[in-house]
Structure formats: C-alpha cells, structure tokens
Design a protein around this motif. Structure first.
Motif, mmCIF file in Angstrom:
data_model
loop_
_atom_site.group_PDB
_atom_site.id
_atom_site.type_symbol
_atom_site.label_atom_id
_atom_site.label_comp_id
_atom_site.label_asym_id
_atom_site.label_seq_id
_atom_site.Cartn_x
_atom_site.Cartn_y
_atom_site.Cartn_z
ATOM 1 N N LEU A 174 2.091 10.762 13.255
ATOM 2 C CA LEU A 174 2.641 10.640 11.910
ATOM 3 C C LEU A 174 3.319 9.290 11.701
ATOM 4 O O LEU A 174 3.231 8.701 10.623
ATOM 5 C CB LEU A 174 3.626 11.776 11.641
ATOM 6 C CG LEU A 174 3.032 13.074 11.082
ATOM 7 C CD1 LEU A 174 1.990 13.666 12.026
ATOM 8 C CD2 LEU A 174 4.133 14.093 10.797
ATOM 9 N N ARG A 175 3.969 8.792 12.729
ATOM 10 C CA ARG A 175 4.649 7.500 12.589
ATOM 11 C C ARG A 175 3.659 6.368 12.368
ATOM 12 O O ARG A 175 3.866 5.477 11.545
ATOM 13 C CB ARG A 175 5.518 7.238 13.821
ATOM 14 C CG ARG A 175 6.750 8.141 13.875
ATOM 15 C CD ARG A 175 7.508 7.978 15.157
ATOM 16 N NE ARG A 175 8.597 8.965 15.240
ATOM 17 C CZ ARG A 175 9.079 9.442 16.363
ATOM 18 N NH1 ARG A 175 8.585 9.033 17.523
ATOM 19 N NH2 ARG A 175 10.051 10.326 16.360
ATOM 20 N N HIS A 176 2.557 6.401 13.110
ATOM 21 C CA HIS A 176 1.524 5.390 12.894
ATOM 22 C C HIS A 176 0.893 5.542 11.514
ATOM 23 O O HIS A 176 0.532 4.548 10.868
ATOM 24 C CB HIS A 176 0.458 5.476 13.984
ATOM 25 C CG HIS A 176 0.869 4.883 15.292
ATOM 26 N ND1 HIS A 176 1.254 3.561 15.417
ATOM 27 C CD2 HIS A 176 0.959 5.402 16.534
ATOM 28 C CE1 HIS A 176 1.558 3.302 16.682
ATOM 29 N NE2 HIS A 176 1.398 4.417 17.372
ATOM 30 N N ALA A 177 0.755 6.792 11.059
ATOM 31 C CA ALA A 177 0.216 7.032 9.722
ATOM 32 C C ALA A 177 1.138 6.430 8.659
ATOM 33 O O ALA A 177 0.679 5.781 7.704
ATOM 34 C CB ALA A 177 0.035 8.528 9.488
ATOM 35 N N MET A 178 2.426 6.652 8.807
ATOM 36 C CA MET A 178 3.375 6.093 7.845
ATOM 37 C C MET A 178 3.372 4.570 7.877
ATOM 38 O O MET A 178 3.467 3.916 6.833
ATOM 39 C CB MET A 178 4.772 6.652 8.099
ATOM 40 C CG MET A 178 4.926 8.103 7.670
ATOM 41 S SD MET A 178 6.637 8.718 7.805
ATOM 42 C CE MET A 178 6.775 8.914 9.589
ATOM 43 N N ASN A 179 3.258 4.003 9.069
ATOM 44 C CA ASN A 179 3.172 2.540 9.163
ATOM 45 C C ASN A 179 1.952 2.017 8.415
ATOM 46 O O ASN A 179 2.008 0.960 7.771
ATOM 47 C CB ASN A 179 3.098 2.110 10.632
ATOM 48 C CG ASN A 179 4.408 2.275 11.365
ATOM 49 O OD1 ASN A 179 5.459 2.379 10.747
ATOM 50 N ND2 ASN A 179 4.349 2.326 12.684
ATOM 51 N N LYS A 180 0.860 2.741 8.496
ATOM 52 C CA LYS A 180 -0.388 2.317 7.853
ATOM 53 C C LYS A 180 -0.242 2.213 6.338
ATOM 54 O O LYS A 180 -0.820 1.316 5.711
ATOM 55 C CB LYS A 180 -1.509 3.294 8.214
ATOM 56 C CG LYS A 180 -2.862 2.981 7.576
ATOM 57 C CD LYS A 180 -3.917 3.962 8.052
ATOM 58 C CE LYS A 180 -5.226 3.804 7.266
ATOM 59 N NZ LYS A 180 -5.830 2.473 7.450
ATOM 60 N N ILE A 181 0.538 3.115 5.735
ATOM 61 C CA ILE A 181 0.678 3.107 4.278
ATOM 62 C C ILE A 181 2.034 2.567 3.825
ATOM 63 O O ILE A 181 2.362 2.625 2.635
ATOM 64 C CB ILE A 181 0.441 4.516 3.685
ATOM 65 C CG1 ILE A 181 1.432 5.536 4.253
ATOM 66 C CG2 ILE A 181 -0.993 4.950 3.927
ATOM 67 C CD1 ILE A 181 1.316 6.918 3.617
ATOM 68 N N GLY A 182 2.817 2.031 4.757
ATOM 69 C CA GLY A 182 4.104 1.449 4.412
ATOM 70 C C GLY A 182 5.122 2.454 3.933
ATOM 71 O O GLY A 182 5.943 2.148 3.056
ATOM 72 N N ALA A 183 5.081 3.663 4.489
ATOM 73 C CA ALA A 183 5.992 4.727 4.066
ATOM 74 C C ALA A 183 7.156 4.867 5.034
ATOM 75 O O ALA A 183 7.090 4.427 6.183
ATOM 76 C CB ALA A 183 5.239 6.050 3.979
ATOM 77 N N HIS A 184 8.232 5.501 4.561
ATOM 78 C CA HIS A 184 9.413 5.762 5.379
ATOM 79 C C HIS A 184 9.651 7.268 5.441
ATOM 80 O O HIS A 184 9.402 7.994 4.470
ATOM 81 C CB HIS A 184 10.642 5.052 4.803
ATOM 82 C CG HIS A 184 10.498 3.567 4.737
ATOM 83 N ND1 HIS A 184 10.631 2.757 5.830
ATOM 84 C CD2 HIS A 184 10.180 2.748 3.690
ATOM 85 C CE1 HIS A 184 10.439 1.499 5.485
ATOM 86 N NE2 HIS A 184 10.158 1.467 4.186
ATOM 87 N N SER A 185 10.140 7.722 6.569
ATOM 88 C CA SER A 185 10.271 9.161 6.787
ATOM 89 C C SER A 185 11.144 9.842 5.735
ATOM 90 O O SER A 185 10.853 10.970 5.318
ATOM 91 C CB SER A 185 10.823 9.432 8.190
ATOM 92 O OG SER A 185 12.081 8.803 8.369
ATOM 93 N N GLU A 186 12.212 9.175 5.298
ATOM 94 C CA GLU A 186 13.124 9.833 4.369
ATOM 95 C C GLU A 186 12.509 10.035 2.983
ATOM 96 O O GLU A 186 13.047 10.795 2.173
ATOM 97 C CB GLU A 186 14.432 9.054 4.253
ATOM 98 C CG GLU A 186 14.278 7.636 3.721
ATOM 99 C CD GLU A 186 14.121 6.605 4.823
ATOM 100 O OE1 GLU A 186 14.470 5.433 4.569
ATOM 101 O OE2 GLU A 186 13.641 6.968 5.917
ATOM 102 N N ASN A 187 11.380 9.363 2.704
ATOM 103 C CA ASN A 187 10.737 9.495 1.394
ATOM 104 C C ASN A 187 9.299 9.999 1.493
ATOM 105 O O ASN A 187 8.513 9.803 0.575
ATOM 106 C CB ASN A 187 10.745 8.146 0.665
ATOM 107 C CG ASN A 187 12.136 7.606 0.445
ATOM 108 O OD1 ASN A 187 12.488 6.561 0.980
ATOM 109 N ND2 ASN A 187 12.956 8.320 -0.320
#
Length: 257
Positions: free
Chosen positions: A188-201
């Motif tokens: 999930l962390r790599h997925a969020m990095n791919k789309i420039g997302a942050h966990s809190e949002n």
C-alpha cells in the motif's frame, strides 16, 4: 473533524468484479473518481497477469480502468526488491505478471547465482522449478513471495496458490519467505507513492478482513469493508480489529466521494 479523503485504493476481486462480472455500483464508483479527478489505484494480490492484461479483463466486464491505475503484488514485489538491493539477479517462479514486472525493474532472470528467488502465482506449478527454487535458497538466495494467499478462486473451486507453495518451499529449506503483497503495508505504501497520496487522506476499499482491512489499518488509511466478496457481516466479529465502515457493496460509496 471529518477526515478529508483525496485518494482511493480499491481491491479488485470481490469489490469491483466477481467471477468476471462487474459488481453493481463499480462502474459508477470509478466514474465518480474520474469526475472528481481523484488519484486512485485498483489493487490485486494476483501476480499472474500484467496490468495491461487486467485492464483488458476489466474492460470486458464493462469497467474502464487504465493499466497505469492497476497495482499488482508482482509490481509491488519488483519495486520493493529494486529499492532494497543494487543486485538485480532473480530466479522467478511465476507467469507474465511477475516476470514482466521484474524485467521492467531492471532484473535479469537467471538460474545462475541469483540474489533472490521470487515466488509468484501460476496456474501450473512445475515440480522442477520448485526443486530449483529450493536448491537456490539453500545455496544462499533470498526467498521472496508476492503474496501469502493459500488458495485462489476458479470456476471449478479453489486451487493452491502462492502461500501454499511457499509453505512447501519453507518446509524444504527452513527459510521463511518475505511476503510483499497484502496484508503487508509495503504494498500500500508503494501504491500511495505511485499516485502521490498520503495515508491521512487515503481510503481503502476491500472485501477481506485478513488482507485488505488489515493492510489498510496498519497503513493508517480509512478502511471500507464491502460485503460482496470474502467476508460476511457475521465474520467481522471474529477479528480483533475493525474496519472504519462496512457497506453492502461498492454502490454505497459512490455518494461518499
């Protein structure tokens, strides 16, 4: 204060599709994400298919998901290994989804002194390949597996999957694999990095408590469980953790975006 969600991660099987058919509300959910121009990824622990393959399969179900919006355990595994080592030699047991991901991450696939043995899912596990994997691990190669799922679904019933074959290799080598796919938050962390997302949002939608919801919770995401897949409402109580929200289906989330 209500958590502002600006990015979404969604599991595929049991959330958007079931046995090749789109689940009611899936198309509207994806359309709403596009209308709002919100970054998203569709996740799957399946490492057999490439994102292009999966995009085509989803399209045949009436769902428009570009290949760059699909994140597989094979891609997560290749990305993780590339970040962990400058050595790019691997022996892979798997199909095109895994071998393509490793090639694109700069790996050479070889049986000669690989740094990693990478086990993925395949519909026809070769005893010869498993034997080779055992011997290479005993010879010093590090053991990685795309995901821990013990079985995979087919129209004829479950079949042994990556986790079951990993258990065989582990028993033969006394070496436990490192699993990259869900429920490992690394995926999930790599997925969020791919789309420039942050966990809190970021919110995650899944149908399994033991993979999707666990990974989302441990990654700090807002979790939505849908009841169109592997988990029933009664089964939720058996787990020591809870999803933030429970829905009958993905259709219930359309108006929440």
């Amino acid at each position: 204060m209500t958590q502002e969600i600006t990015a979404w991660l969604s599991d595929m099987d049991g959330v958007l599709v079931h046995e090749g058919h789109a689940i009611d509300g899936a198309a509207a959910f994806l359309d709403r994400l596009c209308e709002k121009d919100l970054p998203f990824l569709v996740l799957t622990n399946n490492s057999i298919f490439t994102p292009r393959d999966l995009s085509a399969r989803l399209a045949s179900s009436g769902l428009n998901v570009p290949e760059d919006r699909i994140w597989t355990s094979a891609l997560a595994t290749a990305t993780f290994l590339a970040s962990q080592s400058e050595e790019r030699r691997a022996f892979a047991v798997g199909e095109a989804g895994l071998t393509t991901a490793l090639h694109e991450a700069g790996f050479v696939l070889t049986e000669e002194n690989p740094d990693f043995v990478v086990l993925g899912e395949t519909r026809t596990y070769s005893f010869e390949a498993i034997t080779k994997a055992v011997r290479l691990i005993l010879g010093g190669a590090r053991f990685i597996a795309t995901n821990p799922d013990p079985t995979g679904p087919t129209k004829d019933g479950p079949l042994p999957a990556t986790g079951s074959v990993a258990a065989l290799i582990k028993h033969a080598t006394n070496r436990a694999p490192y699993y990259v796919g869900k429920p490992n938050p690394v995926m999930l962390r790599h997925a969020m990095n791919k789309i420039g997302a942050h966990s809190e949002n970021t919110a995650l939608v899944g149908d399994r408590m033991d993979t999707d919801i666990l990974a989302g919770m441990e990654s700090g995401l807002l979790t939505h469980l849908v009841l169109t897949g592997s988990t029933s409402r009664d089964e939720i109580q058996r787990f020591p953790y809870r999803p933030a929200h429970v829905h009958d289906s993905i259709a219930d989330l359309v108006d929440l975006i």
